[in-house]
Design a protein around this motif. Structure first.
Motif, short mmCIF file in Angstrom:
data_model
loop_
_atom_site.label_atom_id
_atom_site.label_comp_id
_atom_site.label_asym_id
_atom_site.label_seq_id
_atom_site.Cartn_x
_atom_site.Cartn_y
_atom_site.Cartn_z
N PHE A 131 -9.16 -20.55 -10.58
CA PHE A 131 -8.35 -20.73 -9.38
C PHE A 131 -6.90 -21.06 -9.71
CE2 PHE A 131 -12.51 -21.20 -7.35
CZ PHE A 131 -12.34 -20.28 -6.34
N LEU A 132 -6.66 -21.83 -10.75
CA LEU A 132 -5.29 -22.20 -11.10
C LEU A 132 -4.54 -21.05 -11.76
CD1 LEU A 132 -5.62 -25.85 -12.43
CD2 LEU A 132 -4.72 -25.08 -10.25
N LEU A 133 -5.17 -20.35 -12.67
CA LEU A 133 -4.49 -19.27 -13.38
C LEU A 133 -4.50 -17.97 -12.60
CD1 LEU A 133 -5.70 -19.87 -17.03
CD2 LEU A 133 -3.49 -20.42 -16.04
N GLY A 134 -5.59 -17.68 -11.94
CA GLY A 134 -5.70 -16.41 -11.25
C GLY A 134 -5.33 -16.47 -9.79
N GLY A 135 -5.28 -17.63 -9.22
CA GLY A 135 -5.00 -17.74 -7.79
C GLY A 135 -6.22 -17.33 -7.00
N THR A 159 -3.74 -6.03 -4.72
CA THR A 159 -2.45 -6.08 -5.38
C THR A 159 -2.56 -5.38 -6.72
OG1 THR A 159 -1.92 -8.18 -4.30
CG2 THR A 159 -0.64 -7.60 -6.27
N VAL A 160 -1.67 -4.44 -6.96
CA VAL A 160 -1.63 -3.68 -8.21
C VAL A 160 -0.20 -3.64 -8.71
CG1 VAL A 160 -3.64 -2.27 -7.58
CG2 VAL A 160 -1.35 -1.46 -7.04
N VAL A 161 -0.01 -3.11 -9.90
CA VAL A 161 1.34 -2.98 -10.43
C VAL A 161 1.66 -1.52 -10.73
CG1 VAL A 161 1.36 -5.30 -11.40
CG2 VAL A 161 0.68 -3.40 -12.82
N ALA A 162 2.94 -1.20 -10.66
CA ALA A 162 3.44 0.14 -10.97
C ALA A 162 4.81 -0.04 -11.62
CB ALA A 162 3.55 0.99 -9.70
N GLY A 163 5.27 0.99 -12.27
CA GLY A 163 6.60 0.94 -12.87
C GLY A 163 6.59 1.11 -14.37
N ASP A 164 7.36 0.24 -15.04
CA ASP A 164 7.60 0.39 -16.47
C ASP A 164 6.86 -0.65 -17.31
OD1 ASP A 164 9.11 -1.98 -16.22
OD2 ASP A 164 10.99 -0.90 -16.00
N ALA A 177 -1.74 -11.05 -15.74
CA ALA A 177 -2.26 -11.46 -14.43
C ALA A 177 -3.65 -10.90 -14.14
CB ALA A 177 -1.29 -11.01 -13.33
N GLY A 178 -4.11 -9.96 -14.96
CA GLY A 178 -5.42 -9.36 -14.73
C GLY A 178 -5.44 -8.42 -13.54
N LEU A 179 -4.32 -7.72 -13.33
CA LEU A 179 -4.22 -6.79 -12.20
C LEU A 179 -4.37 -5.35 -12.68
CD1 LEU A 179 -1.12 -8.35 -10.40
CD2 LEU A 179 -3.53 -8.57 -9.74
N LYS A 180 -4.82 -4.49 -11.78
CA LYS A 180 -4.91 -3.07 -12.09
C LYS A 180 -3.49 -2.51 -12.23
CE LYS A 180 -7.09 1.21 -10.74
NZ LYS A 180 -8.08 1.85 -9.89
N SER A 181 -3.30 -1.65 -13.21
CA SER A 181 -1.96 -1.15 -13.50
C SER A 181 -1.88 0.37 -13.44
CB SER A 181 -1.53 -1.61 -14.89
OG SER A 181 -0.27 -1.06 -15.21
N GLU A 198 -3.60 3.34 0.15
CA GLU A 198 -2.72 3.00 1.26
C GLU A 198 -2.96 1.56 1.67
OE1 GLU A 198 -2.65 5.77 4.47
OE2 GLU A 198 -2.37 7.48 3.13
N GLY A 199 -1.89 0.87 2.04
CA GLY A 199 -1.99 -0.50 2.49
C GLY A 199 -2.00 -1.54 1.38
N ALA A 200 -1.94 -1.12 0.14
CA ALA A 200 -1.96 -2.06 -0.98
C ALA A 200 -0.62 -2.76 -1.14
CB ALA A 200 -2.31 -1.33 -2.28
N THR A 201 -0.65 -3.89 -1.80
CA THR A 201 0.58 -4.56 -2.22
C THR A 201 0.84 -4.11 -3.65
OG1 THR A 201 0.21 -6.48 -0.81
CG2 THR A 201 1.66 -6.80 -2.71
N VAL A 202 2.05 -3.61 -3.88
CA VAL A 202 2.39 -3.06 -5.19
C VAL A 202 3.58 -3.83 -5.78
CG1 VAL A 202 2.98 -0.97 -6.48
CG2 VAL A 202 1.66 -0.79 -4.35
N ILE A 203 3.35 -4.40 -6.94
CA ILE A 203 4.43 -5.03 -7.68
C ILE A 203 5.06 -3.93 -8.52
CG2 ILE A 203 5.04 -6.78 -9.39
CD1 ILE A 203 2.33 -8.18 -8.50
N VAL A 204 6.33 -3.66 -8.30
CA VAL A 204 7.04 -2.60 -9.00
C VAL A 204 8.06 -3.21 -9.95
CG1 VAL A 204 8.65 -0.66 -8.74
CG2 VAL A 204 6.77 -0.94 -7.11
#
Length: 183
Positions: free
Chosen positions: A27-31, A39-44, A54-58, A78-84
């Motif tokens: 709970f502390l590290l992963g929230g 929530t996923v990540v995209a970009g570089d 963070a243990g997120l899908k990339s 669609e509808g996802a939160t994306v960290i770019v």
């Protein structure tokens, strides 16, 4: 028999203590997982490292310019939160086509009802830092919420020796900042 009873009580105590510690760490590290479930990540490469920490899908790729994020968004639900994380490689290319690429990313995200949290380029001692600064300013004006890596006072051991990337400690700190924006 008393020795066996004491041993079993000790054993149960140890198991429960370890289980409790593991749950607290999750709970502390992963929230809260329900917050990050979509929530996923995209970009570089900055997001490649962030996803690992963070243990997120990339969907991120090392060396990806901002224009490539559009195709990454199309592979995300669609509808996802994306960290770019984008802008660093464009800065090294003197921001050629950067403004249009940012607009294309924002338009694609809007079409797909994706929430974007943009993480900009970090300050560096390399020749293209002035372009990184310009990218940071543009992104701060165009994208909300925005995380400016240039505005963070990084602690010793949080930046990699290449002055472009973050160490695991830096990635974990960045993840903590982003989690606040997820709320």
């Amino acid at each position: 028999m008393a020795g066996r009873t004491r041993f079993m009580a000790w054993f149960r105590f140890k198991i429960m203590t370890r289980l409790s510690a593991a749950l607290v760490a999750v709970f502390l590290l992963g929230g809260c997982s329900h917050v990050e479930a979509r929530t996923v990540v995209a970009g570089d490469s900055l997001c490649v490292g962030l996803a690992q920490a963070a243990g997120l899908k990339s969907y991120a790729r090392v060396g990806a310019p901002t224009r490539e994020v559009v195709s990454q968004l199309r592979r995300i639900e669609e509808g996802a939160t994306v960290i770019v994380c984008a802008g660093t490689n464009d800065s090294a290319a003197k921001l050629a086509g950067f403004n249009d690429a940012v607009d294309a990313v924002l338009l694609e995200a809007k079409k797909r009802n994706q929430r974007i949290i943009w993480v900009g380029p970090i300050s560096t001692s390399l020749w293209w830092d002035r372009y990184s600064d310009q990218a940071d300013t543009l992104l701060a004006l165009k994208t909300k919420p925005y995380v400016s890596l240039r505005a963070i006072g990084w602690n010793r051991g949080e930046r990699a020796v290449d002055h472009i990337h973050l160490t695991r400690n830096g990635q974990l700190r960045l993840w903590g900042i982003i989690k606040e924006k997820l709320k």
